[in-house]
Write an enzyme that holds these catalytic residues in place. Sequence first.
Site, PDB file in Angstrom:
ATOM      1  N   SER A   1     -30.895  -6.767  12.559  1.00 47.86           N
ATOM      2  CA  SER A   1     -31.619  -5.906  11.628  1.00 47.86           C
ATOM      3  C   SER A   1     -32.964  -5.462  12.198  1.00 47.86           C
ATOM      4  O   SER A   1     -33.636  -4.631  11.622  1.00 47.86           O
ATOM      5  CB  SER A   1     -31.821  -6.609  10.292  1.00 47.86           C
TER       6      SER A   1
ATOM      7  N   LYS B   1     -36.404  -8.708   1.615  1.00 46.79           N
ATOM      8  CA  LYS B   1     -37.225  -7.994   2.598  1.00 46.79           C
ATOM      9  C   LYS B   1     -38.239  -7.073   1.928  1.00 46.79           C
ATOM     10  O   LYS B   1     -39.402  -7.004   2.331  1.00 46.79           O
ATOM     11  CB  LYS B   1     -36.319  -7.180   3.525  1.00 46.79           C
TER      12      LYS B   1
END
Length: 779
Positions: free
Chosen positions: A679, A722
């Site tokens: 990611s 996140k």
Amino acid sequence: MSNEDIKRLPLLPLRGLTIFPYMVLHFDVGRPKSIAALEAAMVNDQEIFLSSQVDSKINEPNQNEIYEVGTIAKIKQMLKLPGDTIRVLVEGLERGKILDYVKDEPYYEVDLMTPIKYNYRDMELEMEAVARSVLSVFEKFVKLSSKVSPEILLTVTSLDDYDRLADIIAANTLVKTEDKQRVLEAFDPVDRLENLYEILTREIEILEIENKINLRVRRQIDKVQREYYLREQIKAIQKELGESDGISEEVKEYQEKIEKANLPEEALEKANKELDRLARMGQGSAEGSVIRTYLDWITDLPWDIQTDDNLDLKNAAKILDEDHYGLTKVKERVIEYLAVRQMTKSMKGPILCFVGPPGVGKTSIAKSIARSLDRKFIQMSVGGVRDEAEIRGHRRTYVGAIPGRVISSIKHAGTKNPVFLLDEIDKMSSDFRGDPASALLEVLDPEQNNAFRDHYLELAFDLSNVMFLTTANNLDTIPRPLLDRMEIIHISGYTEEEKLNIATKYLIPKQLKEHGISKNSIRITENTIRNIINYYTRESGVRELERQIAAICRKVARRLIDDKVKSVRITENNLEKYLGIPKYRYDKVEKNDEVGIVTGLAWTPVGGDTLSIEVVPMAGKGKLVLTGQLGDVMKESARAGFSYIRSRSKEFGLEDDFHEQTDIHIHIPEGAIPKDGPSAGITMTTAVVSALLGVKVKSNLAMTGEITLRGRVLPVGGIKEKILAAHRAGITNILIPKENERDLIDIPDNIKRNLTIRAVETMDEVLEYALVDKAFKVM
Ligand code: ADP
């Protein structure tokens, strides 16, 4: 053979008897055929032929069932006994061998051959030699056997008729008909002695073994008797001294304990057996204390103790709300789960597993479940457990062995149906000491756990009434078979708003109560709490927050006493007095736009986090140097990004062979290794492009997304965590992959409102948005 050598005599078959020449013997005769033979003999010169039956049990033996060789005897006396029995006294004369049966009825009559008279002088020496051997084994036999009287030995040794020697010895020692018959059938005296020698030697061997066994048995009996005697003496001495008999008092106590414990059959048997052993044991013996510990364990376990469940689901919902803010979905799932359990009336079925970062309330929900059901609550952390014995115990043969933690916890709970929380099941490991996961599986498996065997107890304990719950931070490291048994409930991190609510409604009142501070003695503003959240903690959960609040409470309690004030106000301005200087600062995110520095978003097992990626190009040979907290997957991702840049070099205005003259150094300064390596793909690539082109990247921007070789942006996990992390860090612009747009539903609106979230599909879009100067042509 002349006719004179042949004798015709009536035959009387003997049952279980053998008569030798020179032997005087009396026996009872009852069978009509035998009586007829006797009568016939009396008419003649009182001689009769006596021969044994092969099988003494047969009543009317035929010719084949009678030995051919027997003894001619003289009838000395006949006595009529009551009934039709006659007692006869006979004396053996000499051997005879049946040549022919003359008649069968009313008695057997036979023609007999008698032995040739040997001339012993011819074989005197040989005879002497065997006779001596026989005598010496006979002597040994007499010593070993209690059945032969020593006088016979005297008679025999003084005998110089070797012909008779074997017969006398055989008659006095041998028991088995076959053995006697063997001696009888040997017409040759040397042969006869040799046969006897063989038989005696064998008998001696048997006797020796018999004696050995007897001795052993006697020694054991002696030992038991001795101990019994000594113990009785101790008792007598204790009585004299006015001391009570310690052991038996204790044994009585255990007996009572065992009765009270209501043990299942297997355990009862075992307990009684051990108690028996204890009763027979000396008081100070080491073994005794081992048995005592064992009995204590058995009797202390809640074999039959159980609490009644409170099945009111409304009550359960009330309690869950009472203890926890928010978590609506989690609470719903828990209530559903309890409902299903009630419907099926069993503990079978999947086991709930709460998964999420630390401090989000996993343990505390489990506690509330126990409270709502009115069950006892126990908690056992299996994190770091490597040894199967920790779960299942050590065998009793180990010195200082105790049961494993499962059984210990059950004893601690004191009921057999507690709520049993297994913490951190994702942190178990296995090594040479066995696999704790498989032991745990047995504990959790409803097919097996009704008879869980602890190594120490060696008894089956029924765990099937226990309600097991588990927690984990991370699903990836839970062993697959365990995972299959569980129903997963995710609990994600809290937003600042949620934390604020939890603090005001739950944590502060709870801590005040624990510190004995009344509500009115403390004032704390909302902004102050926000400051605690932002500058003194950095977490997905609220554990640290609770600790900070506890710290404030301690200081406040002290001020209330020391300074004798009525109430304390805690504000943004005096917060440092209570908690010290702020631990975290959110201006860490670069204030200015910089070249080669990009903020990424990572998802770690403890929640979301920001991570800053730095890139420096250097003159070199096209190497990709990676340093800092980089996992393998992340390195792969960096290479993919680099390939994308090369394929785009023209558009970026880079030399075709730029990669042959430049080394690229990628560094991730701090933070845990993200669980989802790929990611960081678009973040690294943006940093490299920025560094190579010397173009600045916007500072107030964070991004997450995987990159393909061709520059497509792929979706990633943990979007909610996140975004919350970015929000915590004060970043307002966020780039996420297009396909992750649907995850935005989970983000509270009040947070979304303050953020600009852009969903992107290609790397080109990322660069267009991230770079301050559009220094390249977007296709
Ligand atoms: P975990 O087991 O997930 O690590 P805990 O259950 O130990 O976390 O939670 C830490 C503390 O935070 C506990 O005191 C708990 O009561 C509190 N807490 C966590 N979540 C909530 C919530 N939603 N509402 C109220 N208190 C909470």
